[in-house]
Design a protein around this motif. Structure first.
Motif, PDB file in Angstrom:
ATOM      1  N   ALA A 157       1.114  -1.090  -0.465  1.00 19.09           N
ATOM      2  CA  ALA A 157       0.145   0.211  -0.153  1.00 19.09           C
ATOM      3  C   ALA A 157       1.378   0.999  -0.044  1.00 19.09           C
ATOM      4  CB  ALA A 157      -0.859  -0.159   0.906  1.00 19.09           C
ATOM      5  N   THR A 158       1.842   1.135   0.994  1.00 23.52           N
ATOM      6  CA  THR A 158       2.417   2.624   0.728  1.00 23.52           C
ATOM      7  C   THR A 158       3.570   2.499   0.085  1.00 23.52           C
ATOM      8  OG1 THR A 158       3.393   1.595   2.535  1.00 23.52           O
ATOM      9  CG2 THR A 158       5.426   3.424   2.140  1.00 23.52           C
ATOM     10  N   ILE A 159       3.658   1.387  -1.027  1.00 23.45           N
ATOM     11  CA  ILE A 159       4.813   1.854  -2.316  1.00 23.45           C
ATOM     12  C   ILE A 159       3.972   2.609  -3.560  1.00 23.45           C
ATOM     13  CG2 ILE A 159       5.556   0.459  -4.524  1.00 23.45           C
ATOM     14  CD1 ILE A 159       7.159  -1.252  -2.033  1.00 23.45           C
ATOM     15  N   VAL A 160       2.578   1.582  -3.780  1.00 19.74           N
ATOM     16  CA  VAL A 160       1.800   2.006  -4.450  1.00 19.74           C
ATOM     17  C   VAL A 160       0.631   3.388  -4.445  1.00 19.74           C
ATOM     18  CG1 VAL A 160      -0.988   0.973  -4.918  1.00 19.74           C
ATOM     19  CG2 VAL A 160       0.683  -0.494  -5.262  1.00 19.74           C
ATOM     20  N   GLY A 161       0.286   3.758  -3.177  1.00 22.16           N
ATOM     21  CA  GLY A 161       0.727   5.161  -2.986  1.00 22.16           C
ATOM     22  C   GLY A 161       1.398   5.807  -3.324  1.00 22.16           C
ATOM     23  N   GLN A 162       2.597   5.970  -3.318  1.00 20.15           N
ATOM     24  CA  GLN A 162       3.307   6.705  -3.516  1.00 20.15           C
ATOM     25  C   GLN A 162       4.122   7.246  -4.908  1.00 20.15           C
ATOM     26  OE1 GLN A 162       6.109   8.563  -0.824  1.00 20.15           O
ATOM     27  NE2 GLN A 162       5.639   9.677  -3.212  1.00 20.15           N
ATOM     28  N   ALA A 163       4.021   5.803  -5.098  1.00 26.28           N
ATOM     29  CA  ALA A 163       3.654   5.701  -6.785  1.00 26.28           C
ATOM     30  C   ALA A 163       2.977   6.565  -8.005  1.00 26.28           C
ATOM     31  CB  ALA A 163       4.138   4.094  -7.450  1.00 26.28           C
ATOM     32  N   LEU A 164       1.413   6.422  -7.035  1.00 25.35           N
ATOM     33  CA  LEU A 164       0.297   7.054  -7.704  1.00 25.35           C
ATOM     34  C   LEU A 164       0.298   8.572  -7.213  1.00 25.35           C
ATOM     35  CD1 LEU A 164      -2.784   6.580  -8.922  1.00 25.35           C
ATOM     36  CD2 LEU A 164      -3.124   6.156  -6.115  1.00 25.35           C
ATOM     37  N   ARG A 165       0.816   9.287  -6.322  1.00 23.11           N
ATOM     38  CA  ARG A 165       0.804  10.893  -6.068  1.00 23.11           C
ATOM     39  C   ARG A 165       2.148  11.569  -6.814  1.00 23.11           C
ATOM     40  NH1 ARG A 165      -0.144  14.409  -2.312  1.00 23.11           N
ATOM     41  NH2 ARG A 165       1.194  15.745  -1.820  1.00 23.11           N
ATOM     42  N   SER A 166       3.363  10.210  -6.656  1.00 21.33           N
ATOM     43  CA  SER A 166       3.987  11.200  -7.920  1.00 21.33           C
ATOM     44  C   SER A 166       3.093  11.328  -9.314  1.00 21.33           C
ATOM     45  CB  SER A 166       5.747  10.321  -7.934  1.00 21.33           C
ATOM     46  OG  SER A 166       5.776   9.997  -6.007  1.00 21.33           O
ATOM     47  N   SER A 167       3.180   9.983  -9.465  1.00 25.38           N
ATOM     48  CA  SER A 167       3.204  10.021 -11.104  1.00 25.38           C
ATOM     49  C   SER A 167       1.904  11.012 -11.026  1.00 25.38           C
ATOM     50  CB  SER A 167       2.516   8.263 -11.355  1.00 25.38           C
ATOM     51  OG  SER A 167       1.413   8.439 -11.163  1.00 25.38           O
ATOM     52  N   ALA A 168       0.654  11.407 -10.468  1.00 27.42           N
ATOM     53  CA  ALA A 168       0.041  12.449 -10.429  1.00 27.42           C
ATOM     54  C   ALA A 168       0.881  13.971 -10.654  1.00 27.42           C
ATOM     55  CB  ALA A 168      -0.681  12.329  -9.696  1.00 27.42           C
ATOM     56  N   ASP A 193      -6.448  13.034 -18.870  1.00 28.80           N
ATOM     57  CA  ASP A 193      -5.867  11.766 -19.275  1.00 28.80           C
ATOM     58  C   ASP A 193      -5.010  11.524 -18.203  1.00 28.80           C
ATOM     59  OD1 ASP A 193      -4.349  13.842 -18.836  1.00 28.80           O
ATOM     60  OD2 ASP A 193      -3.665  13.737 -21.550  1.00 28.80           O
ATOM     61  N   GLY A 194      -4.291  10.274 -18.388  1.00 26.09           N
ATOM     62  CA  GLY A 194      -3.047   9.573 -18.081  1.00 26.09           C
ATOM     63  C   GLY A 194      -3.720   9.224 -16.711  1.00 26.09           C
ATOM     64  N   ILE A 195      -3.219   9.062 -15.586  1.00 24.51           N
ATOM     65  CA  ILE A 195      -3.980   8.939 -14.386  1.00 24.51           C
ATOM     66  C   ILE A 195      -5.244   9.010 -13.577  1.00 24.51           C
ATOM     67  CG2 ILE A 195      -2.556  10.075 -12.898  1.00 24.51           C
ATOM     68  CD1 ILE A 195      -2.846   6.401 -11.946  1.00 24.51           C
ATOM     69  N   TYR A 196      -5.431  10.344 -14.918  1.00 22.16           N
ATOM     70  CA  TYR A 196      -6.325  10.729 -13.889  1.00 22.16           C
ATOM     71  C   TYR A 196      -7.828  11.303 -14.399  1.00 22.16           C
ATOM     72  CZ  TYR A 196      -3.072  14.619 -12.133  1.00 22.16           C
ATOM     73  OH  TYR A 196      -2.450  15.162 -10.923  1.00 22.16           O
ATOM     74  N   GLU A 197      -7.368   9.470 -15.349  1.00 20.12           N
ATOM     75  CA  GLU A 197      -8.502   9.045 -15.903  1.00 20.12           C
ATOM     76  C   GLU A 197      -8.723   7.678 -15.458  1.00 20.12           C
ATOM     77  OE1 GLU A 197      -8.768   7.099 -20.859  1.00 20.12           O
ATOM     78  OE2 GLU A 197      -7.535   7.507 -19.839  1.00 20.12           O
ATOM     79  N   TRP A 198      -8.250   7.651 -14.407  1.00 22.35           N
ATOM     80  CA  TRP A 198      -9.067   6.940 -13.227  1.00 22.35           C
ATOM     81  C   TRP A 198      -8.999   7.193 -11.839  1.00 22.35           C
ATOM     82  CZ3 TRP A 198      -9.861   2.449 -16.009  1.00 22.35           C
ATOM     83  CH2 TRP A 198      -9.424   2.158 -17.186  1.00 22.35           C
ATOM     84  N   PHE A 199      -8.150   8.162 -11.692  1.00 22.88           N
ATOM     85  CA  PHE A 199      -9.108   9.045  -9.970  1.00 22.88           C
ATOM     86  C   PHE A 199      -8.715  10.652 -10.589  1.00 22.88           C
ATOM     87  CE2 PHE A 199      -5.936   5.248  -9.614  1.00 22.88           C
ATOM     88  CZ  PHE A 199      -6.249   4.715  -8.451  1.00 22.88           C
ATOM     89  N   ARG A 200     -10.018  11.038 -10.013  1.00 22.47           N
ATOM     90  CA  ARG A 200     -10.220  12.113  -9.192  1.00 22.47           C
ATOM     91  C   ARG A 200      -9.532  13.133  -9.203  1.00 22.47           C
ATOM     92  NH1 ARG A 200     -15.213  12.577  -7.998  1.00 22.47           N
ATOM     93  NH2 ARG A 200     -15.277  14.107  -6.555  1.00 22.47           N
ATOM     94  N   HIS A 201      -8.869  12.681  -8.421  1.00 26.78           N
ATOM     95  CA  HIS A 201      -7.556  13.402  -7.460  1.00 26.78           C
ATOM     96  C   HIS A 201      -7.127  12.232  -7.120  1.00 26.78           C
ATOM     97  CE1 HIS A 201      -9.844  17.280  -6.664  1.00 26.78           C
ATOM     98  NE2 HIS A 201     -10.893  16.305  -6.855  1.00 26.78           N
ATOM     99  N   PRO A 202      -5.890  12.036  -7.441  1.00 28.29           N
ATOM    100  CA  PRO A 202      -4.192  10.723  -7.618  1.00 28.29           C
ATOM    101  C   PRO A 202      -3.188  11.145  -6.733  1.00 28.29           C
ATOM    102  CG  PRO A 202      -4.202  11.810  -9.915  1.00 28.29           C
ATOM    103  CD  PRO A 202      -5.867  12.783  -9.054  1.00 28.29           C
TER     104      PRO A 202
END
Length: 269
Positions: A157-168, A193-202
């Motif tokens: 969860a920590t790694i995915v969360g960090q990757a999600l925030r940084s990529s956003a 687009d990109g990650i924002y296509e899946w998460f409104r506030h990634p």
């Protein structure tokens, strides 16, 4: 005589200031946001020396954390565990990453505040309490910290969360800001687009799962519940406030986007 020379002196000093300002803007080591709205407001000096010192200290904490995580503290001390090591590495990597990503993809807003180390006293109190809960429980009830699958889920969860925030932050680039925008800046576009296509506030979702993941790693039940409640309340209010301005900036385009893409934060529509 003095009245004739004073304008010349003022003009000379003005030219010196202009040259100094131009030199400062041209220096890639400086961290001076172009927009005054993003000027640092904390107590840490906004200088290359401060940025390099903070990076060194965070890197040292990260290295110590990785060493503890890989070796499990060599089994020498009761507190030197792989759980604590991962937590220290994740915490230091997060704060360094905030500055690094801003410097790399959003330099006009980059300053020493981009480390987010002056993120409010409550933030540091929360992490201090979490560390205290872990160490006190580890000392008196070490068997309560021996659930490897809980820690594994927390690491993921920590790694995915960090990757999600940084990529956003990287994908939004100059459209991202650590602070709420009350006015639409020139060149500000709606990113969908990109990650924002899946998460409104990634970036928010990423931090939410990063923070909860760190508490799963430490197997802190009290801090996990506390973090979940506080972060949910914070992001629920923050998103409502931010989206009021986004609707003002982008109108129906943002309304349609909001209807079609969720936040992926529980109970935050």
């Amino acid at each position: 005589m003095s009245s004739a020379t004073e304008p010349e002196v003022d003009g000379f000093e003005q030219r010196l200031r202009q040259r100094a300002e131009a030199k400062a803007k041209a220096n890639p080591l400086d961290t001076i946001p172009a927009n005054t709205a993003h000027q640092p407001r904390g107590f840490i000096p906004n200088t290359p020396l401060a940025a390099s010192l903070i990076s060194f200290l965070l890197g040292s904490v990260f290295s110590l954390g990785v060493l503890l995580f890989v070796t499990d503290g060599f089994g020498r001390y009761w507190w030197s565990t792989s759980q604590l090591g991962f937590y220290l590495a994740a915490w230091s990597a997060f704060h360094w990453g905030e500055f690094a990503v801003t410097a790399g993809w959003n330099r006009d807003k980059c300053s020493v505040d981009s480390f987010l180390l002056e993120n409010g006293a409550f933030y540091h109190i929360a992490h201090s309490v979490a560390l205290l809960e872990y160490l006190v429980t580890l000392y008196f009830k070490p068997q309560w910290k021996q659930q490897p699958y809980v820690t594994l889920v927390g690491i993921l969860a920590t790694i995915v969360g960090q990757a999600l925030r940084s990529s956003a932050m990287i994908h939004a680039a100059s459209n991202f800001s650590h602070t709420l925008a009350f006015r639409k800046a020139e060149g500000h576009v709606l990113v969908t687009d990109g990650i924002y296509e899946w998460f409104r506030h990634p970036s928010y979702a990423g931090f939410f799962y990063w923070a909860l993941g760190t508490q799963l790693v430490l197997q802190n039940p009290s801090s996990f519940v506390f973090f979940a409640g506080v972060l949910w309340r914070f992001f629920y209010q923050r998103i409502r406030a931010e989206e009021a301005y986004l609707i003002r900036f982008f109108g129906d385009d943002y309304r349609n986007y909001r209807r079609s893409v969720g936040t992926k934060i529980p109970l935050v529509p």
